[in-house]
Design a protein around this motif. Sequence first.
Motif, short mmCIF file in Angstrom:
data_model
loop_
_atom_site.label_atom_id
_atom_site.label_comp_id
_atom_site.label_asym_id
_atom_site.label_seq_id
_atom_site.Cartn_x
_atom_site.Cartn_y
_atom_site.Cartn_z
N TYR A 169 6.18 -1.29 -11.85
CA TYR A 169 5.86 -0.65 -13.13
C TYR A 169 4.57 0.13 -12.95
N GLU A 170 4.69 1.45 -13.02
CA GLU A 170 3.52 2.29 -12.82
C GLU A 170 3.38 3.27 -13.98
N PRO A 171 2.52 2.94 -14.96
CA PRO A 171 2.31 3.91 -16.03
C PRO A 171 1.69 5.18 -15.43
N GLY A 178 0.85 -1.19 0.00
CA GLY A 178 0.00 0.00 0.00
C GLY A 178 0.88 1.24 0.00
N ASN A 179 0.54 2.20 -0.82
CA ASN A 179 1.24 3.49 -0.82
C ASN A 179 0.22 4.52 -0.34
N TRP A 180 0.34 4.86 0.92
CA TRP A 180 -0.66 5.75 1.51
C TRP A 180 -0.51 7.19 1.03
N LYS A 181 0.63 7.50 0.41
CA LYS A 181 0.93 8.88 -0.03
C LYS A 181 0.78 9.84 1.15
N MET A 182 0.29 11.07 0.93
CA MET A 182 0.19 12.02 2.05
C MET A 182 -1.21 11.95 2.65
N GLY A 194 11.64 6.78 -6.20
CA GLY A 194 11.41 7.18 -7.59
C GLY A 194 9.96 7.15 -8.01
N HIS A 195 9.04 7.30 -7.06
CA HIS A 195 7.64 7.34 -7.47
C HIS A 195 7.42 8.48 -8.45
N SER A 196 6.52 8.30 -9.39
CA SER A 196 6.34 9.33 -10.44
C SER A 196 5.90 10.66 -9.87
N GLU A 197 5.21 10.63 -8.72
CA GLU A 197 4.82 11.93 -8.12
C GLU A 197 6.06 12.68 -7.64
N ARG A 198 7.06 11.96 -7.19
CA ARG A 198 8.31 12.62 -6.79
C ARG A 198 9.07 13.10 -8.02
N TRP A 257 -0.01 7.56 -16.48
CA TRP A 257 -1.38 7.88 -16.88
C TRP A 257 -2.42 7.03 -16.14
N ALA A 258 -1.97 6.00 -15.45
CA ALA A 258 -2.92 5.12 -14.74
C ALA A 258 -2.97 5.42 -13.25
N ILE A 259 -2.10 6.31 -12.78
CA ILE A 259 -2.01 6.53 -11.33
C ILE A 259 -3.07 7.52 -10.86
N GLY A 260 -3.94 7.03 -10.00
CA GLY A 260 -4.96 7.89 -9.40
C GLY A 260 -6.00 8.37 -10.39
N THR A 261 -6.03 7.79 -11.58
CA THR A 261 -6.93 8.28 -12.62
C THR A 261 -8.14 7.37 -12.82
N GLY A 316 1.41 -1.05 -10.80
CA GLY A 316 0.73 -0.04 -9.99
C GLY A 316 0.04 0.97 -10.87
N GLY A 317 -1.11 1.42 -10.44
CA GLY A 317 -1.89 2.40 -11.21
C GLY A 317 -3.34 1.98 -11.25
N SER A 318 -4.13 2.55 -10.30
CA SER A 318 -5.57 2.26 -10.24
C SER A 318 -5.87 0.77 -10.09
N MET A 319 -5.00 0.03 -9.42
CA MET A 319 -5.32 -1.37 -9.13
C MET A 319 -6.38 -1.38 -8.03
N ASN A 320 -7.40 -2.22 -8.22
CA ASN A 320 -8.49 -2.24 -7.23
C ASN A 320 -9.07 -3.66 -7.16
N GLY A 327 1.33 -5.78 -6.45
CA GLY A 327 0.88 -4.45 -6.82
C GLY A 327 1.37 -3.40 -5.84
N LEU A 328 1.54 -2.19 -6.37
CA LEU A 328 1.77 -1.01 -5.53
C LEU A 328 0.47 -0.21 -5.63
N ILE A 329 -0.18 -0.07 -4.49
CA ILE A 329 -1.57 0.38 -4.51
C ILE A 329 -1.75 1.67 -3.73
N GLY A 330 -2.30 2.68 -4.39
CA GLY A 330 -2.55 3.95 -3.73
C GLY A 330 -3.94 3.98 -3.13
N GLY A 331 -4.89 4.52 -3.89
CA GLY A 331 -6.25 4.74 -3.40
C GLY A 331 -6.85 3.55 -2.67
N ALA A 332 -6.75 2.36 -3.26
CA ALA A 332 -7.41 1.19 -2.67
C ALA A 332 -6.68 0.66 -1.43
P1 PGA Z 1 -3.30 4.45 -7.33
O1 PGA Z 1 -1.77 4.84 -6.97
O2 PGA Z 1 -3.49 3.03 -6.96
O3 PGA Z 1 -4.13 5.41 -6.50
O4 PGA Z 1 -3.45 4.70 -8.80
C1 PGA Z 1 -0.74 3.94 -7.20
C2 PGA Z 1 0.58 4.57 -6.84
O5 PGA Z 1 0.74 5.77 -7.07
O6 PGA Z 1 1.49 3.91 -6.31
#
Ligand code: PGA
Length: 256
Positions: A169-171, A12-16, A97-101, A173-177, A214-218, A234-239
């Motif tokens: 591998y986190e495209p 899980g990537n809780w982010k901020m 190296g997360h894409s947000e960084r 365009w798929a992150i948080g979208t 990683g990228g909108s995996m749910n 998976g590397l999972i943000g929102g979920a």
């Molecule tokens: P997401 O984020 O699951 O919310 O798309 C993944 C990530 O940024 O690691």
Amino acid sequence: MNKNLRKPVIAGNWKMNKTAAEAETLIGELIPVAKDATCETVICVPYTDLAVAVKLTAGTNIKVGAQNCHFKKSGAFTGEISAEMLKTTGVEYVIIGHSERRQYFAETDLTVNRRTKAALEAGLKVILCVGEMLSEREDGITETVVKLQTIADLTDITAEQMKNVIIAYEPVWAIGTGKVATDEQAEEVCAFIRAVLAEKYGKAVADGVVIQYGGSMNPKNAAGLLAKENIDGGLIGGASLKAEDFAALLSAATNG
Ligand code: PGA
């Protein structure tokens, strides 16, 4: 199948997100649902939640990770946290190296490589993120971009150290979208990354490396992605912020 050589890792990537008090609540919900997972279970939490996360997960099968670290051991770097500081807090993993960084904090392949080296030297396991932007995919240069990132970010990292590196591998365009890559698109790039690793380290090493998507995996799309030969978790943000959703991902990885 070589997939059997690798234990899936759901991180899980809780982010901020989540204050320490909120983290305590969520971790309390996660501990029972993670109890029977046969995959490796990791939560990468904000720095301010690390102490409580390490304390609450002690003796459970949930591992704790951070979301970044600096490349120097100590010094005049206001606002930064070193890999050693994380290690001594009881942290086992760190996302690098997360894409947000890369997008918002001027992270480059050079700094990603330096942080990766520092983290490995401190005894942390690294979740190294690579992935293309939408424009790069549309221009047909996904493989070029991902290869360049992978090679540059792993400069001077030895085959032995690769035992402690996960590639996510986190495209972008798929992150948080909500726009998840198709199972085939994700598998294609994860297989390509494994081939790049095989070129650099040999097939045996490459076959042992966990490669996450990683990228909108749910809970709805996880089973299809995780069934693919080269997707080992998976590397999972929102979920990852809802216990029920994270539980479904753990069981998809356990059954997948
Ligand atoms: P997401 O984020 O699951 O919310 O798309 C993944 C990530 O940024 O690691």
